[in-house]
Structures are given as C-alpha cells and as structure tokens.
Scaffold this motif. Structure first.
Motif, short mmCIF file in Angstrom:
data_model
loop_
_atom_site.label_atom_id
_atom_site.label_comp_id
_atom_site.label_asym_id
_atom_site.label_seq_id
_atom_site.Cartn_x
_atom_site.Cartn_y
_atom_site.Cartn_z
N ASN A 175 1.05 5.36 0.09
CA ASN A 175 0.23 6.46 0.60
C ASN A 175 -0.13 7.44 -0.51
O ASN A 175 0.64 7.66 -1.45
N ASN A 176 -1.31 8.02 -0.43
CA ASN A 176 -1.74 9.04 -1.39
C ASN A 176 -1.43 10.43 -0.85
O ASN A 176 -1.46 10.65 0.36
N LEU A 177 -1.14 11.35 -1.77
CA LEU A 177 -0.98 12.73 -1.38
C LEU A 177 -2.35 13.37 -1.26
O LEU A 177 -3.16 13.30 -2.19
N GLU A 178 -2.63 13.97 -0.11
CA GLU A 178 -3.96 14.54 0.14
C GLU A 178 -4.35 15.56 -0.91
O GLU A 178 -5.49 15.60 -1.37
N ILE A 208 -3.43 15.72 -4.10
CA ILE A 208 -3.78 15.04 -5.35
C ILE A 208 -5.13 14.36 -5.24
O ILE A 208 -5.95 14.40 -6.17
N THR A 209 -5.39 13.74 -4.09
CA THR A 209 -6.68 13.08 -3.87
C THR A 209 -7.83 14.06 -4.00
O THR A 209 -8.85 13.78 -4.65
N ARG A 254 8.08 10.95 -7.01
CA ARG A 254 6.98 11.91 -7.08
C ARG A 254 7.51 13.30 -7.42
O ARG A 254 6.90 14.03 -8.20
N GLN A 300 0.84 -1.20 0.00
CA GLN A 300 0.00 0.00 0.00
C GLN A 300 0.88 1.25 0.00
O GLN A 300 1.69 1.46 0.89
#
Length: 439
Positions: A258-261, A263-264, A399, A256
């Motif tokens: 992590n997503n960048l807030e 970008i989300t 990234r 998993q």
C-alpha cells in the motif's frame, strides 16, 4: 439437593459466560486502539473466503498430517457441541438427556453415535499432537521463539482437550450402563464409550456408577467454561477470531504494498509543474507519524491479525531469511505485537488511561535487525492458514525507520542516493548507462 444443583449450575454458567464476555470486550478495546482502516469492500468475496478458509479449513491441508488432524479436532468440536447443548438444557431444567425424550430415537441414536465416535477421534488426534510436540519434537513447534509460556500453553490446551473428551466418553459409558440396568431411561447409542469402559463399569454398583456419571458430567461442563475463559490467555483465540480475520483479509495481490496517501500527493506535486503546492492543507500536509514504532500505530486489522495468530510456525518455516539463520521470525513478529498491545491494555486497565511506560514495540520487542532481514517475498503471507499478514507490519515499521528516523541500512541509503543523483541504483553517471552495449 435437586434445586441446589440447578442453582450451582446457573451460577457457574452466568459467571463463566460473563467473564468470557468481559475478556472479549477487553480484546475488542485493544484491537480498536489501532488506526482506522476500511475493509468493507467486496463483501461477497469476503464471505467466500470465510467459507473456504475459516469454515472449510482450505489452507490447512497444505501440510497433510497436521492438516488432517486439525480437521478431525475442528469437526469434532463443532459437532460435539450438540451434546454440550443437551448438557446445558439438562443443567437448566434438571432433566436427564432431554433431547432423548423429545427427538425420534433414530435421530437421537445417530446423533449420539456420531458424537461418541468424534469424541474418541478428537482424543486420538490431540494425543498425536502432544506426541509430535513433545516426543518427536517437530522443529517448528519447538523453536526458540516458543520458549516459556507459549510452549506450556500449547501443551496445556492439548491436556485440557484430552481430559474433556475423556470425561465425555466416561459420562456416556456410565450413563449407558445405568440405562442397561433400568435405572435411567434408555436413549442414545454409544459404541466407542461402551467398548472402552464396558469391562470397567460392569462390576460397579449403582451408586458408584451414578458418581462416575455425574462427576464426568460436571467435569466436562466446567471444563468447557474453563476452556472458554482460558482462551483469553491462549493462542487458541483463533477459534473465535479466525472468522473476522478471514473476512477482513487483504484482497489485493500479495506482492502489492500500500502507498501512503501523503507521500503519493507529494510525489504528484513534484512531478506536475503546473500543480499548486498549496492544494494540500497544512493539517494534512504532514501526518502525525509516518510508519509505525508502537503497536497503536498499526491498524486495527494488523492488531486483529496478532490476536488471530495460532503460533503454528508455518510462516517462519517458509521464511527464507529465517532459514538462512537470520533473526527474523514472522511468528515472533505477530506474538510481539500481541504481547505489546496486551501490555498497553493492562496499563489502561490499571490507570484508567495509558500511562507512558518508557517502552515501545520497536526496540523493546522487535529489533531493527529483524525488520531489515525481511526480503518482502510474501512467503509468510502465503503460508499462513488464516490469511495473517506479518509483512504489512514489517513494512510499516521500516517506513518509520526510513522516513522518521532516517535509519535505513547503508546499502539502502547508498542506493537511494544513487537514484537521486544518477537516476539509477548504480554508482555511475546516467550518461554511461548504455556503455555496456558498445562491445
């Protein structure tokens, strides 16, 4: 003379511990230069990890030879510190084997016997480690990313440990011989020490035995203080940081990411026709930097990972990119991060603040070739005995390359263009996607 020895002992103790505390505070300062990250969830599971991985050495035995030897050294050092406590008390009070006078003889004899056996076991284990590193030349301990200081550091720490254990055995043997002569009060049981040095010390005079006993006593204690402060320059910081690093480990599934807030939120706005594009304030709409190009762009957890790295090479040995000859070495990634944040720390110590030195982690330490060689398979994360995560650093630096520098490899740019235009990674119209089934 009696009081002078106690004064010297106290001065050395305060100086050694004071220097150690100062160095640890420097490292803490360096770690906290990283970005904030919350790892305070699920404390029960985190303490279980500390017990199983850091204290119980749960992942070390995946490689039985080095794992068992490491267990011997680990358990030995923990229990041998019982004798160090007695040395400390004797040094403060000016006594001789203080615990031997206040504890029941059966308990004290069992304790000293255990310490004596473990001291010899650690000495043997350290000697085998030295042979594996320098004579057998185990590949993961002699790869090119360990050239120079890292290789010397590994050997130096083994030599220090060997001499400390040898001095403890000599001290006990000389002490026991003096006890048999009736010079010192009789206490303790030292089966290994007396066996090894019985013939040597049996012909020594009382004065010579006193010199050997006191010299070994002082050498061992000063060795402990030296070792304590040498940790700051050594990979053996994991002796301290293994525990917090394990506690703050990533509890999510290893695959998993992590997503960048930011970008989300942007994606949700694009997908929701009824979304208000102004619901994100200008301050939070664009972060200062996406990804990481410098050590201080990483989180404090990732910097803690770097200081915890033991340079054992299990991650690199498991890395498919490295095994196929590519430049990527997860171990080198961690070493580079630690070297760079240390350089930033020294810069701050010298100037009172960070004075731009024209360098950064990306480019000067870690190359784009290394970053793009990674397959994100998580083999390095799985292999690490201390739950260090080199992949998270690689992902953050990628990234930065993609979102800040638009510097992705051509293959990735082509794929992303195809997804944007054709809604698939392949370079043909989405109307033709089912053609394969017509036959």
């Amino acid at each position: 003379m009696y009081y002078l020895q106690r004064i010297i002992f106290l001065i050395l103790t305060f100086a050694g511990i004071g220097l150690f505390v100062r160095n640890i505070l420097k490292i803490r300062r360096n770690i906290l230069l990283g970005k904030a990250e919350n790892r305070s969830d699920n404390s029960l599971l985190r303490w279980q990890l500390v017990l199983r991985i850091a204290i119980g050495q749960g992942k070390m035995l995946s490689r039985p030879i080095s794992g068992i030897l490491h267990m011997v050294v680990y358990i030995g050092f923990v229990i041998i510190n019982i004798e160090l406590i007695e040395i400390f008390v004797d040094g403060i009070l000016g006594t001789h084997r203080y615990f031997g006078k206040v504890l029941p003889s059966s308990i004290y004899n069992l304790t000293t016997e255990t310490v004596d056996i473990l001291s010899f076991s650690v000495l043997i284990a350290v000697a085998i480690f030295f042979i594996r590193r320098n004579i057998i030349k185990v590949p993961r301990l002699n790869s090119k990313d360990l050239l120079g200081w890292p290789h010397k550091d590994g050997n130096l720490i083994l030599i220090i440990e060997f001499l400390m254990m040898l001095s403890l055995l000599i001290m006990n043997a000389a002490d026991f011989t003096l006890q048999k002569m009736g010079i010192l009060h009789s206490c303790g049981f030292f089966p290994i020490s007396t066996f090894l040095f019985k013939n040597l010390f049996s012909s020594f005079s009382v004065e010579s035995l006193h010199i050997w006993q006191k010299s070994a006593w002082w050498f061992h204690y000063m060795g402990v203080l030296f070792f304590l402060n040498y940790l700051y320059f050594s990979k053996h910081l994991h002796i301290i940081f293994a525990f917090p690093n394990t506690y703050y480990a990533n509890l999510h599934q290893k695959g998993q990411i992590n997503n960048l807030e930011f970008i989300t939120k942007e994606v949700k706005l694009l997908l929701d026709p009824n979304a208000d594009p102004y619901q994100i304030s200008p301050e939070e709409s664009v972060p200062e930097k996406l990804g990481a190009s410098e050590a201080t762009d990483l989180s404090w957890i990732q910097l803690l990972n770097a200081y915890t790295c033991t340079e054992c090479g299990r991650c690199t040995l498991s890395c498919p990119a490295n095994l196929t000859g590519k430049k990527l070495s997860p171990r080198k990634i961690m070493m580079d991060v630690r070297d760079r944040i240390e350089e930033i720390g020294r810069n701050m110590d010298k100037n009172g603040f960070f004075l731009d030195d024209g360098k950064q982690l990306l480019g000067d330490y870690i190359t784009t070739e290394e970053l793009w060689a990674c397959t994100t398979c998580n083999a390095c994360v799985e292999a690490c005995p201390l739950l260090i995560n080199p992949l998270s650093i690689i992902i953050d630096m990628r990234r930065y390359l993609v979102m800040e520098k638009t510097a992705a490899p051509n293959e990735l740019n082509t794929m992303m263009s195809n997804i944007e235009n054709n809604k698939a990674p392949w370079q043909f119209s989405q109307n033709d996607r089912a053609n394969w089934s017509k036959e």
